[in-house]
Design a protein around this motif. Structure first.
Motif, mmCIF file in Angstrom:
data_model
loop_
_atom_site.group_PDB
_atom_site.id
_atom_site.type_symbol
_atom_site.label_atom_id
_atom_site.label_comp_id
_atom_site.label_asym_id
_atom_site.label_seq_id
_atom_site.Cartn_x
_atom_site.Cartn_y
_atom_site.Cartn_z
ATOM 1 N N LEU A 91 -5.668 0.168 4.689
ATOM 2 C CA LEU A 91 -4.912 1.393 4.429
ATOM 3 C C LEU A 91 -5.256 2.503 5.410
ATOM 4 C CD1 LEU A 91 -5.099 1.439 0.520
ATOM 5 C CD2 LEU A 91 -3.259 0.568 1.970
ATOM 6 N N GLY A 92 -6.168 2.200 6.312
ATOM 7 C CA GLY A 92 -6.534 3.211 7.308
ATOM 8 C C GLY A 92 -7.497 4.255 6.791
ATOM 9 N N ILE A 93 -8.208 3.960 5.712
ATOM 10 C CA ILE A 93 -9.194 4.887 5.161
ATOM 11 C C ILE A 93 -10.537 4.613 5.838
ATOM 12 C CG2 ILE A 93 -10.458 5.596 3.095
ATOM 13 C CD1 ILE A 93 -8.002 4.754 1.453
ATOM 14 N N GLU A 94 -11.128 5.635 6.422
ATOM 15 C CA GLU A 94 -12.424 5.497 7.088
ATOM 16 C C GLU A 94 -13.531 5.864 6.119
ATOM 17 O OE1 GLU A 94 -15.017 7.518 10.709
ATOM 18 O OE2 GLU A 94 -12.858 7.876 10.587
ATOM 19 N N ILE A 95 -14.467 4.944 5.925
ATOM 20 C CA ILE A 95 -15.572 5.168 4.987
ATOM 21 C C ILE A 95 -16.813 5.634 5.743
ATOM 22 C CG2 ILE A 95 -17.229 3.999 3.478
ATOM 23 C CD1 ILE A 95 -14.954 2.433 2.297
ATOM 24 N N VAL A 96 -17.404 6.722 5.282
ATOM 25 C CA VAL A 96 -18.669 7.224 5.800
ATOM 26 C C VAL A 96 -19.691 7.132 4.674
ATOM 27 C CG1 VAL A 96 -19.909 9.236 6.674
ATOM 28 C CG2 VAL A 96 -17.572 8.769 7.442
ATOM 29 N N ALA B 253 1.380 -6.681 -0.732
ATOM 30 C CA ALA B 253 1.573 -6.637 0.715
ATOM 31 C C ALA B 253 1.246 -5.252 1.265
ATOM 32 C CB ALA B 253 3.006 -7.030 1.068
ATOM 33 N N VAL B 254 1.692 -4.219 0.582
ATOM 34 C CA VAL B 254 1.416 -2.849 1.022
ATOM 35 C C VAL B 254 -0.072 -2.551 0.933
ATOM 36 C CG1 VAL B 254 1.788 -0.411 0.482
ATOM 37 C CG2 VAL B 254 3.722 -1.996 0.489
ATOM 38 N N MET B 255 -0.719 -2.966 -0.162
ATOM 39 C CA MET B 255 -2.151 -2.738 -0.319
ATOM 40 C C MET B 255 -2.955 -3.430 0.786
ATOM 41 S SD MET B 255 -2.591 -0.787 -2.973
ATOM 42 C CE MET B 255 -1.106 0.026 -2.373
ATOM 43 N N ALA B 256 -2.431 -4.541 1.305
ATOM 44 C CA ALA B 256 -3.102 -5.297 2.371
ATOM 45 C C ALA B 256 -2.685 -4.832 3.755
ATOM 46 C CB ALA B 256 -2.821 -6.789 2.206
ATOM 47 N N GLY B 257 -2.055 -3.683 3.839
ATOM 48 C CA GLY B 257 -1.695 -3.102 5.126
ATOM 49 C C GLY B 257 -0.396 -3.599 5.710
#
Length: 952
Positions: free
Chosen positions: A190-195, A605-609
Motif C-alpha cells: 500500500l506504499g506505507i513506510e514503517i519506521v 487485490a487492492v490490499m495486495a497493491g
C-alpha cells in the motif's frame, strides 16, 4: 455402504434413493452426470493417492496417539497467548454444542437473534474495557487487527498528509514481533513506510500519519503513553494501541488517554491457546470513525411491530459491496470465539473479571518480590503480568525450565521474559524461583502469599467502572448461565434444524467425531511459540494435512498460515507479487477479475497493491473469452494475475477454463484460483490439473470446519513448484520458503487448533470417499435444480444443461410481475423451517442454492415442496386472490406472538401463516422477532446492550 464406514454417515442420500434421484435428473449413473458436468480435458486420470479411510473409532485412537506427542509444559511465554480457564458451562453449552457451531453468519437477522445478542454482549464488553465508543464483533487475530488499524488510519489520515505525501507510520519497538511482521506485510504493497523506534524519543514530522504502541509493551512494562498521544494529535496524527484486554480491568484504558483505535485479542477470556488460534481479535474506535471500521458491527434496531431487534449494521461498508473500493478485505469474523469470550465476561461479571486480573497481577508481584529477595535483576518497574529478567545465561535458564516442565520466553542471550496467567498458583511461582535459583547458584526459599497489593504506580490504576450493563450482573450461577445460553440458542437457526442451502457457503455436516479432539488439553494447551519438540503431535498433524491438501489440489506445497478465506486470497496474491519481484518484474500490478467474482477478490487485490480490471461475462454467465484475451494482451507488460473461481460463482464448470489459463500465462501473468467452490472439484479435477498457479481452500466449507455463526475460518493456500519458495514465514517459529514473504497472521500455522477437524475429515473419507462426496454434492445440486425449475427458472447451466454443486434461481422479474422480491421469499422460507439461500449474489434479485452432499433426499424434497408452495402463494398475488400488500410473503416471517395474538386482521389464516405445509407442524422453528427494519438500525446506530429506553 457399511454402517461403520464414515462415508455412509457423511452422505445424506441412501443407496436406495440414488436411482430415483438419477432418474429425476435424467441420467443412468452418477458417472454419466459427472461426465455431462465437468469438461473431460480437466478430469483426473488417476484416483487421489491418500491413505485408506479410517472408521470413526479407529481415527479417534489414531489422533489420540498423535495428541499424546504434544508435551504440555506450563507456559510462561506470553506474547499474547496465555493459559486460561474455560468455564465448563460455556465449554459444554457453546463450544461443544452444534446449535452454536453449525450456524451461519447472521445475515438473516430474524432467525439469528441469539448469537446477535451474544455478539452484542461481546461488543459491549470491548467498549467498556477499552474506554472506546464503538467496537466491532471481532476480527481474525491480534496481529491482523493491528494491521487493519494502520490501514484504517492511513485511509482516514488528515488532508494535510495526503497533500504532503505523508505515508509514514511509526511503530514502537516494543510491540510483539509477530505483529511487526504482519504490519510490514500489509503496509508494503500500500506504499506505507514503517519506521520502528522508541516512542520516548520519536519526533513526529509532516509525513507521519499514525503510530502504534503496545500496552503493556512486549517486555511487560506499563508505559505512560498520554504525552505521546497528545504529541501525535498535535501533529494531526492518529494513534492505535494494542492492549492486553485482561489488564484493562485494572489499568487506565487507552480510551481515557487519547487512543483513536484500540485492538488486541480476547484469547485469555476463556479461549484455549490451541497452538495459535482461532481466537477473537477485538477492535474498538471512536464514534467519528465508525463507518471506516473494518469487520462486522452488531446494532440494535426494531422489527416491523416496533419491538427491539438486533441485526448486522452498516453492511454497505462490507467488501462484498465495495469490492475494489473496499478499504479492507475482511470477509468473516471469529463469531464462535467472540461469543465465548463475551460469555466469559457475562459469567464472571465486573467483580469477577477484576478479581482474575488482580489475581494474575498479584502472582506476578509475588514472583517479582521473590526475584528481588534472591538478588535476580528484573527490569520492569511497572508491570501487569510479565517480568523481564536480565543478567544471566538465558538459554541455560530456558533449558533448565524445560527440564522442569516450564516454558519461558527467550528475549536475548542474557534476558528472559516470564508471564503469568489465571491458571497459575503460588506453587508455579515457587517452581519458577526454584529453577532460576538453580541457574544462578542461589539458595531457594519458598515465598508466602501476601494480601494482594498493586505492584505498579497507582497513576496507572483504573478508577472508572467496567461492565456496568445489567447483562454482566445477571447470570453468575451455573444454573442461570446455562438457561441464558439455552434461551439464546433457541432463538437461532442452525444445521440442527434443517438444511442451510446458502450458495457459495457449503454448509455441510460438521461431523461430531472430527470435533471431539478440540476438547482435549493435548491440543488446547499448547502455546504457538512452544519449542517444536514439545508440539510434535501438532507437527505430525500439520505435515500430514499439508501433504494431503497438496495431493488434493495437485500442487507442490501448502501453507496453513492464512486464517480465513480472504486471508488466503491476500496471501496467494502476495506470493505472486514476491515471485514477480524476484524476476525483476515488481511493476506488475494489474489483476484481471471476472464481473461475477466474489467481493473479496477485488478487495484482496487492492490490499495486495493491485489495480483491478474487470473482465466481462457473456449472456450465459461465463467469462467472455474475447474480453479476457483483449485485456490480458492490453495489460501484458503489467499483468500480475487473473483471479478465477471454479466452478464459477454462477455454479457452472466453464469448458474454456484451460484456455483462460493459457491466455494469462502467455501474457506473463499468474493464475489465482479462488477455492470457494472446491467442494465440486475434490477427486474429480484439481487446480493443479487445470493449470492454476495458486489456490486458497476454505477448510470451513469444503473440509468440514464449522462456520460457527460467522467464524472461525481457515484459508490455506496451495502453490505450484515455482511459487513454493515464497510461502509465508514467521519471525518466532520458522515456516515458509527460502524466499518467503513475511507473516500474514499472528501464529505460524494460523488457526491450528481447528486443523484436527479437516485432518479427521480427510483421514476418515480417504481418496475414494472424498471423491464420492464430491459426486454426491453434484448429484444433490442437479436433483434440486430439476425440482426447482418446475416452478422457477435456473439462470445458468453448462452446455449439457447441468449445474455444478450450486445453482442460481432466477427471480429477477418477480418485482415487476408480482410485486415480490427475493428478500420476501427469504423471509417466507423461515415460516417453512428453512434458512434462506444466498440473496442477490452474484446476480441481483436471484437466489443461489447449494445443498451439499450431506443433505438427504427427504430434505431436498421438503425444500422443493416449500419453494413450490411459495410460488403458489406468489401466483395468488398475481391472480388477485391474495392482497398485494397484506400477504403471506410481505408479512413474513410470522412469530408465535403474532399468530397467537387476540387480534388477527390479515386476509389469510393463522394456520397458513405458521404451518404452511403439513410437515412443518412437526418441527416448527419460530423466529423470535418479526421482519427487522434495517434502515432504522443504520439511522439510529446503537452497538451496545444498554436498554433501548436509554436511546429514546
Amino acid at each position: 455402504m457399511s454402517s461403520d464406514n464414515f462415508l455412509s454417515r457423511h452422505i445424506g442420500p441412501r443407496m436406495t434413493d440414488i436411482d430415483e434421484m438419477l432418474s429425476k435428473v435424467g441420467v443412468n449413473s452418477i458417472d454419466d452426470l459427472i461426465d455431462q458436468t465437468i469438461p473431460s480435458d480437466i478430469r483426473m486420470n488417476v484416483p487421489l493417492q491418500l491413505s485408506e479411510p479410517m472408521t470413526e473409532y479407529a481415527y479417534l485412537k489414531y489422533i489420540k496417539g498423535i495428541a499424546s506427542k504434544n508435551k504440555i509444559n506450563t507456559s510462561h511465554i506470553g506474547l499474547g497467548y496465555y493459559n486460561t480457564i474455560t468455564p465448563s458451562v460455556i465449554l459444554r453449552n457453546i463450544f461443544e454444542n452444534p446449535s452454536w457451531y453449525t450456524s451461519y453468519t447472521p445475515y438473516q437477522a430474524e432467525i439469528s437473534q441469539g448469537r446477535l445478542e451474544a455478539l452484542l454482549n461481546y461488543q459491549t464488553m470491548i467498549m467498556s474495557l477499552t474506554g472506546m465508543e464503538i467496537a466491532n464483533c471481532s476480527l481474525l487475530d491480534e496481529s491482523t487487527a493491528a494491521a487493519e488499524s494502520i490501514i484504517m488510519m492511513y485511509n482516514k489520515r488528515d488532508r494535510f498528509f495526503t497533500k504532503n505525501e505523508g505515508n509514514t507510520l511509526f511503530v514502537d519497538e516494543k510491540i510483539f514481533p509477530q505483529t511487526l511482521d504482519v504490519l510490514i506485510t500489509r503496509a508494503e504493497p500500500l506504499g506505507i513506510e514503517i519506521v520502528v523506534g522508541d516512542y520516548k524519543t520519536f519526533e513526529f514530522t509532516d509525513k507521519v500519519f499514525g503510530s502504534i504502541v503496545q500496552y503493556p509493551n512486549s517486555d511487560g512494562s506499563i508505559e505512560d503513553y498520554a504525552a505521546f498521544s497528545k504529541k501525535a494529535h498535535s501533529n494531526k496524527s492518529m494513534i492505535s494501541v494494542i492492549a492486553d484486554l485482561m489488564s484493562l480491568a485494572i489499568l487506565v484504558p487507552p480510551g481515557e488517554w487519547g487512543a483513536d483505535i484500540v485492538c488486541g485479542t480476547t484469547q485469555r477470556f476463556g479461549i484455549p491457546m490451541g497452538y495459535g488460534g482461532p481466537h477473537a481479535a477485538y477492535f474498538a474506535t471512536s464514534d467519528k470513525l465508525k463507518r471506516s471500521m473494518p469487520g462486522r458491527i452488531i446494532g440494535v434496531s426494531v422489527d416491523k411491530n416496533g419491538n427491539p431487534a438486533l441485526r448486522m449494521a452498516l453492511q454497505t461498508r462490507e467488501q462484498h459491496i465495495k469490492r475494489e473500493r473496499a478499504t479492507s478485505n475482511i470477509c468473516t469474523a471469529q463469531a464462535l470465539l467472540a461469543t465465548m469470550a463475551g460469555m466469559y465476561a457475562v459469567y464472571h461479571g465486573p467483580q469477577g473479571i477484576k478479581e482474575i486480573a488482580h489475581y494474575i497481577h498479584n502472582l506476578t508481584g509475588l514472583l517479582n518480590n521473590g526475584l528481588a529477595k534472591i538478588g535476580i535483576e528484573q527490569s520492569n518497574k511497572d508491570f501487569f503480568d510479565t517480568l523481564k529478567i536480565v543478567g544471566h545465561d538465558a538459554k541455560a535458564a530456558l533449558e533448565k525450565g524445560h527440564n522442569n516442565n516450564l516454558n519461558f520466553r527467550l528475549i536475548n542471550d542474557n534476558t528472559i521474559g516470564i508471564s503469568l496467567d489465571e491458571t497459575n498458583t503460588l506453587d508455579d511461582v515457587n517452581a519458577i524461583l526454584s529453577v532460576l535459583c538453580s541457574c544462578n547458584g542461589k539458595e531457594f526459599t519458598p515465598i508466602e502469599p501476601n494480601s494482594g497489593m498493586v505492584f505498579f504506580n497507582e497513576v496507572y490504576l483504573r478508577n472508572s467502572p467496567i461492565l456496568e450493563e445489567k447483562i454482566f450482573s445477571s447470570y453468575h450461577s451455573e444454573t442461570e448461565m446455562m438457561r441464558y445460553i439455552k434461551k439464546l440458542e433457541r432463538k437461532d437457526f442452525s444445521l440442527t434444524h434443517s438444511m442451510i442451502s446458502l450458495g457459495s457457503c457449503t454448509m455441510k455436516l460438521n461431523p461430531a467425531t472430527t470435533m471431539l479432539p478440540l476438547s482435549w488439553p493435548e491440543f488446547g494447551s499448547i502455546h504457538p511459540f512452544a519449542p517444536k519438540d514439545q508440539a510434535e503431535g501438532y507437527q505430525i498433524l500439520i505435515k500430514e494435512l499439508e501433504d494431503d491438501l497438496a495431493e488434493i489440489t495437485g500442487f507442490a506445497a501448502v501453507s496453513l498460515q492464512p486464517n480465513s478465506g480472504a486471508a488466503g486470497e491476500y496471501t496467494g496474491l502476495m506470493v505472486i507479487r514476491e515471485y514477480h519481484k524476484s524476476r525483476g518484474e515488481g511493476h506488475r500490478n494489474i489483476v484481471l477479475i471476472p464481473a461475477s467474482a466474489h467481493g473479496t477478490n477485488p478487495a484482496s487485490a487492492v490490499m495486495a497493491g493491485g489495480k483491478v480490471v474487470v473482465v466481462a461475462c457473456d449472456e450465459k454467465g461465463n467469462v467472455d473469452i474475447t474480453d479476457l484475451k483483449a485485456k490480458a494482451e492490453e495489460h501484458k507488460a503489467n499483468l500480475h494475475s487473473y483471479m478465477i473461481t471454479y466452478p464459477s460463482t454462477h455454479g457452472v464448470f466453464e469448458k474454456e477454463i484451460r484456455e483462460m489459463m493459457n491466455i494469462i500465462h502467455q501474457n506473463g501473468g499468474q493464475v489465482y484460483m479462488d477455492g470457494a467452490n472446491m467442494n465440486a472439484q475434490v477427486g474429480l479435477t484439481s487446480p493443479g490439473i487445470i493449470g492454476a498457479d495458486v489456490c486458497h481452500l476454505n477448510l470451513h466449507k469444503t473440509f468440514a470446519i464449522p462456520h460457527g455463526g460467522g467464524g472461525p475460518g481457515v484459508g490455506p493456500i496451495g502453490v505450484a513448484e515455482h511459487l513454493k519458495p515464497y510461502l509465508p514465514s514467521h519471525s518466532v517459529i520458522a515456516t515458509g520458503g527460502d524466499k518467503a514473504i513475511k507473516a500474514v497472521s499472528a501464529a505460524p500455522y494460523g488457526s491450528a487448533f481447528v486443523l484436527p477437524i479437516t485432518h479427521a475429515y480427510i483421514k476418515m473419507l480417504g481418496g475414494e470417499g472424498l471423491t464420492s462426496s464430491t459426486k454426491m454434492a453434484i448429484l444433490n445440486a442437479n436433483y434440486l435444480a430439476q425440482g426447482i425449475k418446475e416452478h422457477y427458472g435456473i439462470l445458468y447451466s453448462g452446455d449439457n444443461g447441468r449445474v455444478g454443486h450450486e445453482m442460481i434461481v432466477d427471480c429477477r422479474h418477480f418485482r415487476q410481475e408480482y410485486g415480490i422480491e427475493t428478500s420476501d421469499i427469504a423471509k417466507r422460507l423461515m415460516d417453512y423451517g428453512f434458512h434462506a439461500p444466498t440473496l442477490s449474489f452474484p446476480v441481483p434479485e436471484t437466489l443461489m442454492v447449494e445443498p451439499t452432499e450431506s443433505e438427504s433426499k427427504e430434505e431436498l424434497d421438503r425444500f422443493i415442496e416449500a419453494m413450490a408452495s411459495i410460488m403458489e402463494e406468489i401466483l395468488e398475488i398475481k391472480a388477485g386472490t391474495a392482497n398485494a400488500e397484506d400477504n403471506l410473503l410481505k408479512n413474513a416471517p410470522h412469530t408465535a406472538i403474532e399468530c397467537t395474538d387476540d387480534n388477527w386482521d390479515h386476509t389469510y389464516s393463522r394456520h397458513r401463516a405458521a404451518y404452511p405445509l403439513d410437515w412443518s407442524t412437526f418441527n416448527k422453528f419460530w423466529p423470535s422477532v418479526a421482519r427487522v427494519d434495517n434502515g432504522y438500525g443504520d439511522r439510529n446506530l446503537v452497538c451496545s446492550c444498554a436498554p433501548i429506553s436509554e436511546y429514546q
